[in-house]
Design an enzyme around this catalytic site. Sequence first.
Site, PDB file in Angstrom:
ATOM      1  N   MET A  78       0.817  -1.215   0.000  1.00 19.53           N
ATOM      2  CA  MET A  78       0.000   0.000   0.000  1.00 19.53           C
ATOM      3  C   MET A  78       0.852   1.267   0.000  1.00 19.53           C
ATOM      4  O   MET A  78       2.061   1.223   0.191  1.00 19.53           O
ATOM      5  CB  MET A  78      -0.924  -0.001   1.211  1.00 19.53           C
ATOM      6  CG  MET A  78      -1.937  -1.142   1.225  1.00 19.53           C
ATOM      7  SD  MET A  78      -2.992  -1.136   2.688  1.00 19.53           S
ATOM      8  CE  MET A  78      -3.978   0.351   2.405  1.00 19.53           C
ATOM      9  N   HIS A  79       0.189   2.391  -0.232  1.00 17.11           N
ATOM     10  CA  HIS A  79       0.713   3.748  -0.017  1.00 17.11           C
ATOM     11  C   HIS A  79       1.766   4.235  -1.007  1.00 17.11           C
ATOM     12  O   HIS A  79       2.063   5.417  -1.039  1.00 17.11           O
ATOM     13  CB  HIS A  79       1.304   3.887   1.400  1.00 17.11           C
ATOM     14  CG  HIS A  79       0.480   3.317   2.492  1.00 17.11           C
ATOM     15  ND1 HIS A  79      -0.821   3.704   2.724  1.00 17.11           N
ATOM     16  CD2 HIS A  79       0.766   2.369   3.427  1.00 17.11           C
ATOM     17  CE1 HIS A  79      -1.297   3.024   3.760  1.00 17.11           C
ATOM     18  NE2 HIS A  79      -0.358   2.212   4.196  1.00 17.11           N
ATOM     19  N   ASP A 237      -2.676  -4.900   0.418  1.00 20.51           N
ATOM     20  CA  ASP A 237      -2.220  -6.219   0.858  1.00 20.51           C
ATOM     21  C   ASP A 237      -2.921  -6.710   2.115  1.00 20.51           C
ATOM     22  O   ASP A 237      -3.298  -7.889   2.208  1.00 20.51           O
ATOM     23  CB  ASP A 237      -0.702  -6.252   1.032  1.00 20.51           C
ATOM     24  CG  ASP A 237      -0.150  -5.108   1.868  1.00 20.51           C
ATOM     25  OD1 ASP A 237      -0.934  -4.332   2.446  1.00 20.51           O
ATOM     26  OD2 ASP A 237       1.087  -4.989   1.947  1.00 20.51           O
TER      27      ASP A 237
END
EC number: 2.7.1.17
Length: 489
Positions: A78-79, A237
């Site tokens: 992520m991110h 995830d």
Amino acid sequence: MLYIGIDLGTSSVKLLLMDAAGNVKNIVSREYPLYFPNPGWSEQKPEDWYKETMQGLKELLEGFPKEEVAGISFGGQMHGLVILDDKDEVIRPAILWNDGRTTEECDYLNNEIGKETLSEYTANISFTGFTAPKILWVKNKEPENFARIKKIMLPKDYLAYKLTGEHCTDVSDASGMLLLDVKNRCWSKEMCEICGITTDMLPKLYESYECVGTVLPEIAKELGLSENVKVAAGAGDNAAAAVATGTVGDGKCNISLGTSGTIFISSAKFGVDKHNALHAFCDANGAYHLMGCMLSAASCNKWWMDEIIGTKDYKKEQEAITKLGENHVYYLPYLMGERSPYNNPNARATFIGMTMDTTRADMTQAVLEGVAFALRDSFEVAKTLGIPIERTKICGGGAKSPLWKKIIANVLNIKVDVLETEEGPSLGGAMLAAVACGEYKNVESAAAAIVKVVDTVEPDPELAAKYEARYQQFKNIYPACKDLFDKII
């Protein structure tokens, strides 16, 4: 029919082939480089992700009836910030979730824009790993690159784009960008204005189980697939791992012991922790979840074993650990700073309590226990919200250790359910693909049919009491070190 789940991780991409009943037919992993251009920075090249994914798909399907592949979906780190120009070419290497360069931008967002305002717009506050402060960093430090941005996406969404030609993302992954109005599952126009971007720079939003398109003809030809293969949006995830562990529905819990560590609590209703110590995100099931994320979990053990002790025999090292709950050595697991619940990129990993009789096994045990104690920090925040948690599922590479599972069960004093298949986000991605293709009515029915608990690690009252006393000591260490961390950075 067959379904493919692609887990775009930090160190490798893991690809999984699943049949309609949820049986895993094949698994392939492909590694790619991780770059650290400066201390605290962490980058990867999206082109590497795509290259290894395509090679991995070819290996995954070798020997299987390719005409039976019906769907593909994703779980992904992520991110991360992926930026494309007007020709859909990558402008610069992706800035990853565990990158700590955005301290100034986070301070601006949290202190000048204000945490209350951020929480109102997005249900979260700014963390250095989130995407919005990365956008501001590019704007402030690389204005020539910022001026070229046409599209902003997350890591797994770059793969979806390469496979389908569609600029898309899902609400679970988008929740970690600090650009999504989580409660209403739409982009926040206010946050876009703060970051100096427009909503048309962002990909189209989908639920995780929704189809975003089909594979491009040239991709289908290269892989030997039908052009009718559907691609679902997928999930971040942890949300994808929650699907794979059946952590869907109200009040269920999953702990992930991967590179990062998370405690994931599903909820039918939207809710925000008043101190924003836990992330309030959309989940992959059309509802919501709370999540505490520590940046270094199983990676702490890998660092200790590989870099410090110099061994790959993790099992042998753990065999020497015999006195649980009695270790006088403590370890703070902040190798990359920390997110939940402290939101401090300056935090650092620390051993404390060593004496002349401290052994190698004590140090190894401290690493395992330190990760468990840090997970409990987030667990305690969840308990303040009145969420009763009596048991949890567990997944991730660290979950393969019986000892670590026993430690976690007793540190948190809850039952830990062990699953028949611990494949995490890759399995979750395949399950989302099956839902998108109509194999299952919804995510919950897929989880009910596929996820099987084969063992439960129960806490031992005597050992749990020992760990309770140890945790009460552990939780004093970070506050005592905090000012020192700020001074030595």
